[in-house]
Each structure stands twice: as structure tokens, then as C-alpha cells.
Design a protein around this motif. Sequence first.
Motif, PDB file in Angstrom:
ATOM      1  N   ASP A  99      -9.699  18.898  38.691  1.00 36.15           N
ATOM      2  CA  ASP A  99      -8.379  18.314  38.443  1.00 36.15           C
ATOM      3  C   ASP A  99      -8.097  18.033  36.976  1.00 36.15           C
ATOM      4  N   ALA A 100      -9.076  17.543  36.257  1.00 38.29           N
ATOM      5  CA  ALA A 100      -8.852  17.148  34.862  1.00 38.29           C
ATOM      6  C   ALA A 100      -8.600  18.334  33.939  1.00 38.29           C
ATOM      7  N   PHE A 101      -8.972  19.551  34.352  1.00 39.14           N
ATOM      8  CA  PHE A 101      -8.758  20.698  33.473  1.00 39.14           C
ATOM      9  C   PHE A 101      -7.285  20.847  33.096  1.00 39.14           C
ATOM     10  N   GLY A 102      -6.394  20.814  34.087  1.00 38.00           N
ATOM     11  CA  GLY A 102      -4.966  20.944  33.808  1.00 38.00           C
ATOM     12  C   GLY A 102      -4.456  19.832  32.912  1.00 38.00           C
ATOM     13  N   THR A 103      -4.956  18.626  33.121  1.00 39.82           N
ATOM     14  CA  THR A 103      -4.554  17.487  32.294  1.00 39.82           C
ATOM     15  C   THR A 103      -5.002  17.676  30.852  1.00 39.82           C
ATOM     16  N   VAL A 104      -6.264  18.045  30.677  1.00 39.42           N
ATOM     17  CA  VAL A 104      -6.773  18.243  29.318  1.00 39.42           C
ATOM     18  C   VAL A 104      -6.047  19.409  28.648  1.00 39.42           C
ATOM     19  N   PHE A 105      -5.778  20.485  29.404  1.00 34.52           N
ATOM     20  CA  PHE A 105      -5.033  21.602  28.826  1.00 34.52           C
ATOM     21  C   PHE A 105      -3.643  21.147  28.383  1.00 34.52           C
ATOM     22  N   THR A 106      -2.992  20.304  29.168  1.00 36.80           N
ATOM     23  CA  THR A 106      -1.672  19.790  28.794  1.00 36.80           C
ATOM     24  C   THR A 106      -1.743  18.965  27.513  1.00 36.80           C
ATOM     25  N   ILE A 107      -2.768  18.157  27.378  1.00 36.65           N
ATOM     26  CA  ILE A 107      -2.943  17.355  26.160  1.00 36.65           C
ATOM     27  C   ILE A 107      -3.116  18.278  24.947  1.00 36.65           C
ATOM     28  N   VAL A 108      -3.982  19.282  25.076  1.00 36.17           N
ATOM     29  CA  VAL A 108      -4.187  20.250  23.988  1.00 36.17           C
ATOM     30  C   VAL A 108      -2.865  20.934  23.653  1.00 36.17           C
ATOM     31  N   SER A 109      -2.142  21.369  24.682  1.00 40.45           N
ATOM     32  CA  SER A 109      -0.869  22.072  24.474  1.00 40.45           C
ATOM     33  C   SER A 109       0.185  21.177  23.833  1.00 40.45           C
ATOM     34  N   MET A 110       0.238  19.922  24.237  1.00 38.95           N
ATOM     35  CA  MET A 110       1.214  18.992  23.655  1.00 38.95           C
ATOM     36  C   MET A 110       1.059  18.915  22.144  1.00 38.95           C
ATOM     37  N   ASN A 111      -0.180  18.960  21.677  1.00 39.90           N
ATOM     38  CA  ASN A 111      -0.429  18.907  20.235  1.00 39.90           C
ATOM     39  C   ASN A 111       0.035  20.166  19.530  1.00 39.90           C
ATOM     40  N   LYS A 112       0.213  21.254  20.261  1.00 46.75           N
ATOM     41  CA  LYS A 112       0.614  22.543  19.667  1.00 46.75           C
ATOM     42  C   LYS A 112       2.090  22.846  19.885  1.00 46.75           C
ATOM     43  N   ILE A 113       2.582  22.609  21.121  1.00 48.30           N
ATOM     44  CA  ILE A 113       3.946  23.053  21.458  1.00 48.30           C
ATOM     45  C   ILE A 113       4.843  21.929  21.980  1.00 48.30           C
ATOM     46  N   GLY A 114       4.373  20.702  21.851  1.00 47.57           N
ATOM     47  CA  GLY A 114       5.194  19.565  22.264  1.00 47.57           C
ATOM     48  C   GLY A 114       5.449  19.550  23.763  1.00 47.57           C
ATOM     49  N   THR A 115       6.656  19.118  24.116  1.00 53.34           N
ATOM     50  CA  THR A 115       6.970  18.945  25.533  1.00 53.34           C
ATOM     51  C   THR A 115       7.061  20.264  26.300  1.00 53.34           C
ATOM     52  N   SER A 116       7.073  21.392  25.638  1.00 60.00           N
ATOM     53  CA  SER A 116       7.048  22.671  26.355  1.00 60.00           C
ATOM     54  C   SER A 116       5.766  22.820  27.175  1.00 60.00           C
ATOM     55  N   ALA A 117       4.752  22.028  26.862  1.00 56.75           N
ATOM     56  CA  ALA A 117       3.489  22.062  27.604  1.00 56.75           C
ATOM     57  C   ALA A 117       3.689  21.745  29.080  1.00 56.75           C
ATOM     58  N   VAL A 118       4.750  21.045  29.405  1.00 53.47           N
ATOM     59  CA  VAL A 118       5.001  20.656  30.786  1.00 53.47           C
ATOM     60  C   VAL A 118       5.252  21.872  31.689  1.00 53.47           C
ATOM     61  N   GLN A 119       5.560  23.008  31.108  1.00 51.31           N
ATOM     62  CA  GLN A 119       5.866  24.202  31.905  1.00 51.31           C
ATOM     63  C   GLN A 119       4.631  24.970  32.353  1.00 51.31           C
TER      64      GLN A 119
END
Length: 177
Positions: A99-119
Amino acid sequence: MSAARDFLPVRIAVLTVSDTRTPEDDRSGNTLVERLEGAGHTLAARAIVRDERAAIAAKLREWCANPDIDVAISTGGTGLTGRDVTVEAHRDVYEKEIDAFGTVFTIVSMNKIGTSAVQSRATAGVAEGTYLFALPGSPSACRDAWDEILAPQLDYRHRPCNFVEIFPRLSEHQRRK
């Protein structure tokens, strides 16, 4: 202080999910292969399948049944469109979701692409003692997932813990008592 550990190469399969990619223009798959081989791991298999849930799940099951594959990483099909069925195919195969993989990936993505990570619906799980990771289809997302999450977790030397050190226990529930 604990003793240093030796690097243990992992056998990794790369699956590109796409209706249009070919081996010649599979930039995301190439990114993953370059990263995993550069880290000292082994490319155990590589394939491209169409965005079809049954085909994706069948390839993942085939690779999970192969004792020469430790990890399968897919790229593509994790978005929100009607043809994006990779996440559902992965979940058809998982025995346990990480479960935490998707969460950690979202955190990493937020630092790169902002709120677009939600997609992104990046996901991970385990089946038949094999780790399965579903990454988005962009080369940059593959780089981010590899560099920030997979490279350390697939390195036996990583502390305090990593995926490699628990390989022997992933299928302990299937052993005879």
C-alpha cells in the motif's frame, strides 16, 4: 555498527503496457532497463503488451511463475483514462498489495510535478514470491520511481531495511508445515 553487506543482483523483468509502443520507441522501458542494469541488476525478461487487462495479468502471472524472475516492473496504463487498466490487472494478480508504494510515489511526484501527481495510480504488490510494480508510462516517472524508491529498496545493502532481504520469506506461507 553492523557489518557491510555485499551487493546482491536482482533479476528484473520489464513490461511496457501500450497500444502504440514498439521496441524501437519504448523510451520508458529503455529508461528502466538502463537504470536497473546500471545498478548491477539483471534484465531477466522484457515485453510489450497492449492495454488489455487479461493480457497484462497473464504476462505478470507468467513472470511470477518463472523462478528466474524476482521482480516485474510495468510502465504505462496507470492513469485515469478508459484504456488505463494496468492497476486493475496488477491487483488481479497480487496476493498482497504494498500500500505505501503508491503513497511514497505520490510524495516523490509531488516534489517534481506538483498536484499533477494526483493523476497517477502507481501501485505495487507481491505474488508467488515476486515483487510487482506498476509505474506510469513517462520516462521521467520511471526515473523518479527507480531513483527515489526502487534503487534503494532493491539494494540489499540499504538500511534499515529493503525488499531484497525478505525475498526468502515472501512465499513462506506456501511451505508445508
